[in-house]
Design an enzyme around this catalytic site. Sequence first.
Site, mmCIF file in Angstrom:
data_model
loop_
_atom_site.group_PDB
_atom_site.id
_atom_site.type_symbol
_atom_site.label_atom_id
_atom_site.label_comp_id
_atom_site.label_asym_id
_atom_site.label_seq_id
_atom_site.Cartn_x
_atom_site.Cartn_y
_atom_site.Cartn_z
ATOM 1 N N CYS A 1 1.009 -1.299 -0.115
ATOM 2 C CA CYS A 1 0.069 -0.270 -0.091
ATOM 3 C C CYS A 1 0.970 1.353 -0.059
ATOM 4 C CB CYS A 1 -0.895 0.132 0.894
ATOM 5 S SG CYS A 1 -2.205 0.793 0.742
ATOM 6 N N HIS B 1 -3.958 -4.632 -0.440
ATOM 7 C CA HIS B 1 -3.036 -5.318 0.848
ATOM 8 C C HIS B 1 -3.415 -6.806 0.510
ATOM 9 C CE1 HIS B 1 -3.307 -1.775 3.026
ATOM 10 N NE2 HIS B 1 -4.738 -0.398 2.829
ATOM 11 N N GLU C 1 -2.687 -9.306 2.934
ATOM 12 C CA GLU C 1 -2.756 -9.034 4.198
ATOM 13 C C GLU C 1 -4.979 -9.482 4.140
ATOM 14 O OE1 GLU C 1 -2.760 -5.144 4.942
ATOM 15 O OE2 GLU C 1 -1.420 -6.669 3.635
#
Length: 210
Positions: free
Chosen positions: A81, A190, A192
């Site tokens: 990011c 992202h 994650e």
Amino acid sequence: MARVVVLDYGSGNLRSAERALRRVGADVEVTSDRRAALECDGLVVPGVGAFAACMAGLREVRGDRIIDRRLAGGRPVLGVCVGMQILFERGIEHGVETEGCGQWPGTVSRLEADVVPHMGWNTVRAPQRSVLFDGLDADTRFYFVHSYAALRWELTLEHPMPEPLVTWATHGSDFVAAAENGPLSATQFHPEKSGDAGAHLLTNWLKALG
């Protein structure tokens, strides 16, 4: 088991990144310790919020120098990011220009779209030789939350470097969704927060650590 450090410089979803990396089998430490960040197998540089604030925090822990030293030695770094955005030469937000790490030429600026921020799931267009996206279908979606991005890829005489593998996405107009350049990789989205697709990408990155 690969030893990974998530660099703590006051920005980013540190625990989310830690959990996602543990999920795919990494030995993870969240720290700002310079020695740990230099000696680990892979360094993850997260980032959320404003470009200028992230750069200030990064410099506070000498993270820009850590990144530079790792890459000079061919040691892997993954930006996520705003952690990707700060790898470029500069960022412009609200008319304010901030110097970035300068690992890649170019400028991060506001997305050219009717709806900003770009928030939600989107597909990407990855090059065939991509390591990060190996084994992922073209319709795989990743989770984005951002208002700024690199809108073009610039190569200049001041940066005589091999052309990286650049992955693109579209929100209003095209922007850089990921890039891979030797030991340096980064994603605007992202991993994650991207479920199984993100886990697959992180697994690919861990495998490349060697």
